[in-house]
Design a protein around this motif. Sequence first.
Motif, short mmCIF file in Angstrom:
data_model
loop_
_atom_site.label_atom_id
_atom_site.label_comp_id
_atom_site.label_asym_id
_atom_site.label_seq_id
_atom_site.Cartn_x
_atom_site.Cartn_y
_atom_site.Cartn_z
N LYS A 396 -0.86 -21.11 -9.27
CA LYS A 396 -1.41 -21.99 -8.29
C LYS A 396 -2.08 -21.66 -7.29
CE LYS A 396 -3.46 -25.36 -6.46
NZ LYS A 396 -4.54 -26.26 -6.85
N GLY A 397 -1.43 -20.24 -6.30
CA GLY A 397 -1.29 -19.40 -4.92
C GLY A 397 -2.71 -18.70 -5.68
N TYR A 398 -2.70 -17.98 -6.92
CA TYR A 398 -4.07 -17.14 -7.12
C TYR A 398 -5.15 -17.99 -6.80
CZ TYR A 398 0.10 -14.06 -8.85
OH TYR A 398 1.10 -12.66 -8.73
N GLU A 399 -4.81 -19.08 -7.55
CA GLU A 399 -6.66 -19.89 -7.59
C GLU A 399 -6.02 -20.40 -6.13
OE1 GLU A 399 -6.60 -22.55 -10.94
OE2 GLU A 399 -4.96 -22.77 -11.28
N GLN A 400 -5.33 -20.88 -5.56
CA GLN A 400 -5.95 -20.69 -3.77
C GLN A 400 -6.72 -19.46 -3.22
OE1 GLN A 400 -4.92 -23.78 -3.56
NE2 GLN A 400 -6.38 -23.88 -1.17
N GLU A 401 -5.71 -18.56 -3.49
CA GLU A 401 -7.01 -17.40 -3.22
C GLU A 401 -8.20 -17.39 -3.29
OE1 GLU A 401 -4.33 -13.89 -3.65
OE2 GLU A 401 -2.55 -14.41 -3.11
N THR A 403 -9.67 -19.24 -4.41
CA THR A 403 -10.89 -20.46 -3.66
C THR A 403 -11.32 -20.53 -2.57
OG1 THR A 403 -9.68 -22.21 -5.60
CG2 THR A 403 -11.07 -23.05 -3.56
N ASP A 404 -10.21 -20.06 -1.57
CA ASP A 404 -9.84 -20.02 0.13
C ASP A 404 -10.88 -18.70 0.29
OD1 ASP A 404 -8.98 -22.21 -0.27
OD2 ASP A 404 -6.95 -21.18 0.84
N TYR A 459 -14.71 -18.94 -8.31
CA TYR A 459 -14.60 -20.84 -8.33
C TYR A 459 -14.79 -20.92 -7.21
CZ TYR A 459 -9.59 -20.01 -10.50
OH TYR A 459 -8.57 -19.97 -11.67
#
Length: 468
Positions: A396-401, A403-404, A459
């Motif tokens: 989830k952290g990788y996805e957040q990175e 996305t942001d 993303y």
Amino acid sequence: MASIKQDLQETFLGLYETAQEKWSDFTQFLLEAWPLLVALLIILLGVWWYADPPPPRHVMMATGAPGSSYHELGKKYADFFAKKGIILELVQTEGAQEDMTRLANRQDPIQAAFVQAGVDIPQGVSGIESLGAIDYEPIWFFYRGPELKGHDFQAYKAEFKQFYNAKISMGAIGSGTYVQASKILGVNGLGEGPKFVHLSLTQSVSALKEGQIDGAFIVDAYEGPSVQALLEDPSIRLVSFPRAEAYARLLPYLQILHVPTGAFSLVRNFPDYDMRLMSTTTNLLIDNRMHPAIQFLFLEAAREINGKSTFFAKRDKFPSFDNPIFPESAVALHFEKNGSPLLMAYLPFWVAELINRLAFVLLPFLAIAYPVLLTLPGYRDKRIRSKINKLYVMLKGYEQELTDSAGPVSQEIYLQKLDLLEYEALKLNIPKGVSGDYYALRTSIDYVRNCLNRGVHPYQLRDQNISA
């Protein structure tokens, strides 16, 4: 027929596969839980060693004066113990008073002693227990001179009138013989006369046979060499106690023994009338700290050695637990009701003792380990799910990175991170209960990898397309 054969094959195949599956689960469980089980076993072994130490291989026992029946009996006990791999060291003492004092002394190595019932217990003595009575010990009064008949003893204070000016041995001071003689004289209203002497057992026998004294009290077993030596001497006579019932009422520890005419010697017709003797009993006393296994061994020795038929006792009369002079030990109470532990009857002493002691550890171990074993699978599943959730958090952290991030995505770097994440997932030993969560994680990793492979900044591109 073929259908039945096929059904049987499928049944056995199913059983085999189930057994394989259970064994696989068990081995995996041991691989994960062995530190906890080993720690639990070590703790219990430590408790076992201190709470239930192995029995000693060397025991010391007081047997009274040399030449007494106690010393001869002690040799038989020592032989019995030697067969069991234990050294029973016999220690000669001055008599019952010394025996009890030494048993009560916490610093003295003596742990067992033969002591007569009726002896005076030293003041302040404690820490002594009884393993029961193991034999009769008659009170003999041998003398020289004309034969005395029953009517010679009926008048008040006349029982020893014949010996008013005679020299009589009462036994060594502190011995059981001295105590019994003193009590018999006491209930007759008599005290020690001026010619009473205090000789040991062997000294009394020698002095009486040589005519140096006129009479002697002796408290010893019928089979004792000293008693036999006097019974076989035609010049030595033996007093009967016609008022034995009265003595037994006044001194309740006394037993009455009957000797029929000619029982000592048919050739001599000795005695030439039915006699009544008084007897105390031999008690097996122990230090109350004695190891239970050694106590059982003493009781087994008493049953084998003293449980036989003798001149005065019927078979299995001893060991007896009536009117002990000290409280019975817990082991004696168990032996009285249930006998020795079952294993002692079929296995060597040390093997039986080891198994009994192991049961002391294994039963608590199983009682504690069983609920632990029941809870460990749930704990294991929870621990694996926790590891899977940590990997989900990283994903989830990788996805957040992604996305942001506003800049271009380094696709190679994130693909390497995903490969490492998947490698961590592959290293997990997954129980069947969490297989769904495991493969869901693998699927999620593949999903993120596919998203990365769709474009430079997938993303944000996806979000922009959705917004459009």
